[in-house]
Design a protein around this motif. Structure first.
Motif, short mmCIF file in Angstrom:
data_model
loop_
_atom_site.label_atom_id
_atom_site.label_comp_id
_atom_site.label_asym_id
_atom_site.label_seq_id
_atom_site.Cartn_x
_atom_site.Cartn_y
_atom_site.Cartn_z
N GLY A 1 72.81 83.76 -32.10
CA GLY A 1 73.80 82.70 -32.21
C GLY A 1 74.25 82.19 -30.87
O GLY A 1 73.55 82.32 -29.86
N ARG A 2 75.43 81.65 -30.85
CA ARG A 2 76.00 81.11 -29.62
C ARG A 2 76.77 82.22 -28.90
O ARG A 2 77.59 82.90 -29.51
CB ARG A 2 76.95 79.96 -29.92
CG ARG A 2 76.27 78.75 -30.56
CD ARG A 2 77.33 77.73 -30.99
NE ARG A 2 76.74 76.57 -31.64
CZ ARG A 2 76.41 75.44 -31.02
NH1 ARG A 2 76.62 75.34 -29.73
NH2 ARG A 2 75.90 74.44 -31.68
N SER A 3 76.53 82.38 -27.61
CA SER A 3 77.24 83.41 -26.85
C SER A 3 78.63 82.95 -26.42
O SER A 3 79.49 83.75 -26.12
CB SER A 3 76.43 83.83 -25.62
OG SER A 3 76.17 82.70 -24.80
N HIS A 4 78.82 81.64 -26.42
CA HIS A 4 80.12 81.10 -26.04
C HIS A 4 80.24 79.71 -26.66
O HIS A 4 79.31 79.19 -27.27
CB HIS A 4 80.26 81.02 -24.51
CG HIS A 4 79.18 80.21 -23.85
ND1 HIS A 4 79.21 78.84 -23.79
CD2 HIS A 4 78.03 80.59 -23.24
CE1 HIS A 4 78.12 78.40 -23.17
NE2 HIS A 4 77.39 79.44 -22.82
N MET B 1 82.06 78.83 -29.22
CA MET B 1 81.94 79.00 -30.65
C MET B 1 82.54 77.83 -31.43
O MET B 1 83.61 77.33 -31.10
CB MET B 1 82.62 80.30 -31.06
CG MET B 1 82.27 80.82 -32.44
SD MET B 1 83.07 82.43 -32.71
CE MET B 1 82.24 83.42 -31.49
N ASP C 1 81.26 88.15 -38.18
CA ASP C 1 80.77 87.85 -36.84
C ASP C 1 79.47 87.04 -36.89
O ASP C 1 79.28 86.11 -36.11
CB ASP C 1 80.55 89.14 -36.05
CG ASP C 1 80.23 88.87 -34.58
OD1 ASP C 1 80.99 88.13 -33.94
OD2 ASP C 1 79.23 89.40 -34.09
N TYR C 2 78.58 87.39 -37.83
CA TYR C 2 77.35 86.61 -38.01
C TYR C 2 77.69 85.18 -38.43
O TYR C 2 77.09 84.21 -37.93
CB TYR C 2 76.45 87.25 -39.07
CG TYR C 2 75.76 88.50 -38.61
CD1 TYR C 2 74.57 88.45 -37.89
CD2 TYR C 2 76.28 89.75 -38.91
CE1 TYR C 2 73.93 89.61 -37.46
CE2 TYR C 2 75.66 90.92 -38.49
CZ TYR C 2 74.48 90.84 -37.77
OH TYR C 2 73.85 91.98 -37.35
N ARG D 1 79.11 83.38 -35.14
CA ARG D 1 78.22 83.15 -34.00
C ARG D 1 77.04 82.26 -34.36
O ARG D 1 76.53 81.53 -33.50
CB ARG D 1 77.72 84.49 -33.45
CG ARG D 1 78.77 85.28 -32.71
CD ARG D 1 78.19 86.47 -31.96
NE ARG D 1 77.58 87.45 -32.86
CZ ARG D 1 76.28 87.64 -32.97
NH1 ARG D 1 75.42 86.92 -32.26
NH2 ARG D 1 75.78 88.57 -33.79
N HIS D 2 76.58 82.29 -35.59
CA HIS D 2 75.41 81.51 -35.96
C HIS D 2 75.77 80.13 -36.50
O HIS D 2 74.88 79.33 -36.79
CB HIS D 2 74.58 82.28 -37.00
CG HIS D 2 73.87 83.46 -36.42
ND1 HIS D 2 72.60 83.83 -36.79
CD2 HIS D 2 74.24 84.35 -35.46
CE1 HIS D 2 72.23 84.90 -36.11
NE2 HIS D 2 73.22 85.23 -35.30
#
Length: 465
Positions: free
Chosen positions: A162-165, A167, A189-190, A193-194
């Motif tokens: 996903g995206r590390s930052h 969000m 969390d999935y 982030r995705h």
């Protein structure tokens, strides 16, 4: 204390159900229940073994072969379907024109396969890519398609993870439902982030022009990403446990959750949560593009092709790489179905027909005659065996395959197994849709170009230090 020997003495058949039976029996004894009361309760708990059918049920084959390679593909699909139709929960089946095998274990549902099941949801029949789907937005301005593709490449992320930052916020009602459902709780969390990302493999962002209006379109293709993949793992564990007790001779990849059970009801709700998340994920990517470009929406709709639907007959219709094509298949159905073929071909817009032989489904694309690895081996044997410059040969092949379109790969290295030649002949698939009355083509999106993740395992920039 009641133990397994006691259950054997009472005449019960040992099995995986003993663990739950012993817990229930000793809880009843602690509560003062008599042996007669406990025996009666365990009799109700004891599973009745469900067996595989000796012969598979008949199924519809809405697919033709035009050459030997296609015939080999169909023969393999038939072999899998023959075994699959012996699973006792299945009541009907069909094969779409884009069908191809999707696993080596015999009886694995093929891509382009549809089955209707009674009181059963089979996670393996919708696969780990739950709710893989396509959405189109038609923009109300004659914008340069290249600019739309440029912006799409900037606002989203292709490939695993996903995206590390940076969000993007998931709508609060969806997050609340995720936290409350026992199948999705802990996967927040999935989901976070995705969100706002694409995938790898055949997932794409495609820009073209709608034939009927001349307006530019953005089409995205992806599923529920890591969020859905984790849900699939949980569902398969529950399904395998249930089937090991009630139908131990059924292969594990055909395992199911009893739909009317508490687990089944919770999983059905979890699927609807994932469906809502995935639709929102398409929408946020489209909206990021339109907001950045100052565009407005002329039209928008979507449909999934890896999912489960329940019809008025009470059966659960599983489509693996097959698109629902009957009126009212969902609350957000607007009567049209998107069928992408390959990056160099128009995306078809079908009008619903509810073909009974097809169980109300349509193809989800062009399909493959060969798996990715087999296709790549064929390319090497045909084009690069005697080449002294492998990369130069691959670049030349790439240019030939994409000569009329703007084809991009996010990681910078093309995935040659996603080029048009890796797929079945698009004109043939379209002709079979018409021949079998699966759907009526009412519009098209003419391609400008597309973005895919590419061969990220070799050249992913995010893997480099």
């Amino acid at each position: 204390m009641i133990d397994g020997k006691q259950l054997n003495t009472w005449g019960f058949k040992p099995g995986r159900w003993y663990k739950d039976a012993l817990i229930a029996a000793n809880a009843m004894r602690s509560g003062g229940a008599t042996d007669d009361m406990i025996f009666k309760a365990l009799t109700a708990m004891q599973p009745s073994e469900i067996t595989m059918r000796t012969n598979g049920l008949p199924f519809s084959m809405l697919i033709d072969a035009e050459n030997e390679l296609e015939q080999d593909n169909i023969n393999s699909v038939v072999q899998h379907m023959d075994a699959l139709m012996r699973v006792p929960t299945i009541k009907a089946g069909a094969v779409m024109p884009d069908a191809c095998p999707s696993g080596s274990a015999i009886g694995t549902i093929p891509v382009g396969g549809v089955v209707a099941c009674e009181d059963a949801i089979h996670p393996g029949f919708h696969s780990a890519d739950i709710c893989c789907s396509v959405q189109v937005t038609v923009f109300n301005r004659n914008e340069d398609p290249k600019r739309i593709l440029d912006v799409a490449q900037q606002v989203t992320h292709f490939g695993p993870g996903g995206r590390s930052h940076g969000m993007i916020r998931v709508p609060s009602p969806i997050m609340e439902e995720i936290a409350l459902n026992p199948f999705t709780a802990g996967l927040e969390d999935y989901a976070l982030r995705h969100f706002g990302t694409q995938g790898d493999g055949n997932h794409f962002a495609y820009v073209g022009v709608q034939k009927s209006t001349g307006k530019p379109c953005l089409v995205t293709h992806h599923g529920s990403r890591g969020f859905g993949a984790q849900l699939y793992k949980r569902a398969m564990a529950v399904a395998k446990k249930h089937t090991a007790i009630h139908a131990p001779k059924v292969p594990s990849h055909n395992a199911w959750i009893k739909a009317s059970s508490t687990d089944g009801q919770n999983y059905w709700k979890a699927l609807q949560i994932v469906r809502l998340w995935t639709r929102s994920n398409h929408t946020i990517i489209h909206d990021l593009v339109r907001h950045q470009m100052g565009l407005t929406v002329l039209d928008r709709f979507w449909n999934e092709h890896n999912f489960v639907f329940q019809k008025s007959d009470g059966l659960f219709y599983h489509g693996k790489g097959a698109t629902p094509n009957w009126a009212g298949f969902s609350a957000d159905d607007d009567g049209r179905t998107l069928v992408p073929l390959n990056m160099a071909e128009p995306i078809l817009i079908l009008e619903h027909t509810n073909n009974k032989d097809a169980l109300g489904f349509a193809p989800h694309g062009a399909g493959r005659n060969l798996g990715r690895k087999a296709y790549m081996r064929g390319l090497k044997d045909k084009y690069w065996l005697e080449s002294t410059d492998d990369e130069a040969s691959q670049r030349e092949f790439f240019q030939q395959e994409t000569r009329n379109i703007d084809a991009r790969f996010y990681c910078g290295r093309p995935d040659l197994s996603e080029l048009p030649g890796a797929y079945k002949n698009a004109a043939s698939v379209r002709a079979q849709i018409n021949k079998y009355g699966i759907g009526k083509v009412v519009d098209e999106i003419i391609p400008y170009g597309s973005i895919m993740a590419g061969d990220w395992e070799v050249d992913a920039p995010w893997r480099k230090k």
